[in-house]
Structure formats: C-alpha cells, structure tokens
Scaffold this active site. Sequence first.
Site, PDB file in Angstrom:
ATOM      1  N   HIS A 121     155.017  49.809  19.030  1.00 55.76           N
ATOM      2  CA  HIS A 121     153.813  49.999  19.841  1.00 55.76           C
ATOM      3  C   HIS A 121     152.941  51.145  19.325  1.00 55.76           C
ATOM      4  CE1 HIS A 121     156.305  53.051  22.125  1.00 55.76           C
ATOM      5  NE2 HIS A 121     155.135  53.652  22.166  1.00 55.76           N
ATOM      6  N   ASP A 151     161.115  47.055  19.496  1.00 63.03           N
ATOM      7  CA  ASP A 151     160.043  48.056  19.402  1.00 63.03           C
ATOM      8  C   ASP A 151     160.263  49.000  18.229  1.00 63.03           C
ATOM      9  OD1 ASP A 151     157.665  49.224  20.021  1.00 63.03           O
ATOM     10  OD2 ASP A 151     158.363  50.314  21.788  1.00 63.03           O
ATOM     11  N   SER A 227     156.588  59.087  21.045  1.00 61.61           N
ATOM     12  CA  SER A 227     157.080  57.754  20.686  1.00 61.61           C
ATOM     13  C   SER A 227     157.254  57.618  19.183  1.00 61.61           C
ATOM     14  CB  SER A 227     156.105  56.673  21.178  1.00 61.61           C
ATOM     15  OG  SER A 227     156.108  56.595  22.574  1.00 61.61           O
TER      16      SER A 227
END
Length: 472
Positions: A121, A151, A227
């Site tokens: 993402h 992911d 992230s």
Amino acid sequence: MKKIVSLVLISALGGVLTLGAYKLFLEKENTVVVESSQTTPAFFPTSNINTLFNTTEAPDFVKAAENTVNAVVHVKNVAVSSGQMSLQDYFFGTTPSPQYRLGTGSGVIINADGYIITNNHVIKNAQKLSVTLNNNKTYEAELIGADDKTDIALLKIEADDDLPFVTFGDSDNAKIGEWVLAVGNPFNLTSTVTAGIISAKSRDISGKPGQTQSFIQTDAAVNPGNSGGALVNTNGELIGINTAITSQTGSYIGYSFAVPSNIARKVVEDIMEYGNVQNGVLGIRGGTFTSEFAEKENIDYSEGVFVDEVIKNSGAEKAGIKPKDIIKRLDNIEISKFEDLSGYIKTKRPNDVVHVEVERNGTRKTLKVKLSSTDAFTVNFIKMELQDLTDSFKEEYDIEYGVMVKETNNKWLYSNLGITEGYIITGINDTKIESIEDITKLKDEYGDDILDNIKKLEYINRRLERKEVIFR
C-alpha cells in the site's frame, strides 16, 4: 517557719508510706487475659525475587537501533490521477490537468545489492518511486513485484557501494512479552526508533472470512509513515514489517501490527525467483475451536483448528485428513487458532510437505500432507475463482452437482445478478457443470471469446434458491 516546712515534709512522707503499704499488701491483683485467634491466614503464592530491576540488566537497544536505522529508508511515491472536469473544460472541450499526489512510507534494505522490502500500500499506483537513505542520499527505485494479499512489495535501487542491510530473523521463535523496536519514518521524521513488547501473535484484524491475516501485534509506537518499516528484536534481527495500526484518530493509540518476517521473506523470495507468489494450500475449511462449538458438536473442548470440510483433490484429502479432525500442530508449531495455521501455511509453497498432527476420536496421529497449488482444485473463469463442491457439502445441503464461487471480481454479475462468494454455478448453455473440469473444457472450447458465447447461466444462491438467466 522551719516548723511549718518540717510538718509538710513529714505529712508527704507519711502519705507515700501509706500508699505503698496499700498497694503491696491490700490491693487485689487484676489479671488481663488476651484471647488468641486460631484461624489460619489465607495463602497466596508470593515471589521472593527482588522486583527492583538492576539497571545493568535492563534491555539495551543501542546496538539494535544502530544496526537498523541505516538500513531503514524513506520511500516516496508519486501517483498521477486525472483531474476533475471543470466548467471551463466542458465549454472548451479541454482536458483537465493531471493531479500529482505524493505518498510516503518506509522500507527495509535486506541485502547489500539494494533490494528493499516495503508494504504494497506504500507504493500502490505509483508512477515514480524514490528512496532516501539515512545518509540523505536519494535513489530512484524500481518495483520488482508486489503481493496485495500479504501487503508486501519488493523494490530495487542501484548504488555504487554495498548498502547496509538488516538480516531476517525467525518470527516463529518470537515470544509474547519480548522487547522489540519499530524503526521508520513517521510524519516524515526520518530514522525514528520506538520500543515496545510483542503483545500478541497470529492476530487477525480483517474481520473477513477467507481473508485471515496473521500479524505480530506490538505496543511500540507506530504512526503514518512507519508502514513498510522494520520491527526488530534486541539482536537487530528483522522479525516483522510494520503494516497497520488500530486507532480511532489515524495515529498511534495503543497497538500496531506487523507482517511476520517468515511470511515477508517467503513472498520476496517468490517474487525474485518466480515473478509472483507461490501459495501452498492445505486444503481444508475450518475455524478456531471454541467451547461453544465443542458443545454443539458434543465433544470435549480442546484448542486447535476444527476441520469442517476437506477440499476435494487437495493434499489434505489425499493425506487422509477428515471432517471433524482437530489440527493441533503443523511441524513444530503449536496450533491454537486458525490464524496460527494460516500464518504458517503462508510461509510454504506448493509441493512442500507439512507434518500435520490431528486429534480424532480422542487419539492423535500425524499425517504428511503435500501442499497443493490453488490451480489443483480451483479455476479462474470470467473474473471468478471457482472450486469443486465437497462431498460433505453436497450431502448437507442436498446439492447433486455444481462449482462454488470462491472469489469474484466480476462486478457486472454481482451488480445485475447478485452473484458473489458462496453462489453455486450449476449450468452454462444447457451444459451441466459438475466440476471445474467442465469449466476448463468450456474455456478451451471458446478461448478468449467465452463471454460472448455465454447464452444461459444456471446457479444456486445463498438461500439455496435455483435461478436461471438467459442472455440475449
């Protein structure tokens, strides 16, 4: 005057002698009795260990932080989207100017050649990718591959010198309560290190059946921008890729979640070797074993995964796993809940052999299961993934034939007919569909023109109602 003083002294002395004689010879002795209770105090287990920690025994994060910050990078992506049409564009027939959006996140260098692991993402829909190292050097990055389900994405940069990197640790050996560091770039603040402990393992936060996640949960502070960054142990070994937070504000308030390093490593190795992710499948449908479910099934409660169905032609079926078995262990991994099972299987590939310990009728046995590929018992057809019905499913719902929709991306069929996961396709063009082999034959017959050649579709919805649609 002297006579008065003498008289006073003689009177005082006489009083003292009289009082003393009374106390000694005439006053009765009063005995005070104290009653003792014979009740035994309650016992509570008590540790005799001194709870004041010696500062020399406190965890030292310095070395782990020093080894990690130089290998964690700042990832920037530029995504381009078409701008909204303005009134002027409508009048003059002009095209709106493209809009550029900058996204940021973190990444981890995993070898000296410049391969970088991050979240999917973080780089999704990027037109341009750049990576900034801790020494402020910036490089253009190439996307090697990505996997939406886990992911995880893999990038590559070209540098003149060998780059610092973090080595993979074994996330299966990570323990609840173990100290960890989260390293990343929250809010564009580069090289930020936070500490916490592992709060839980095999955590699922999706809430979606069939899309089970298996995160490492930690209370190390993680915020937007973290992230794709590193979760490392006190040895500086990579045990997770920071991926998500749970928060009502969008910032850190308690817990964060990381993809275990064993899963992340397997994904990037597959991307490098095969160009895509090779998913091994055990071939069962089931769920976490609970006391309520045990009562319903009239069996003793036990931790593990209850096997509800065994997929036809799967490795589990061939190895002899049966419905109502309870899976207790995979290789050397204890299985308490379904997330333990799915997390471990995600580290495996088709044709890998897994030793599955099951409990059946009060006894345990170990079966060697050769993991299947999803292609062995599923087929992709008009943007749907279809699979065979199990014999137990047919018997329970009194359905003789058909194939089930496992996943679908066919928006037209969903919008117009409601066909989604769980529907059963029973016929196409008056041809009975008994298995995925029948679907494969249709694909071979019509090739790329299959959509134009479907004139009739028969199916069963989730309410077990039979439907028939004719396309004109």
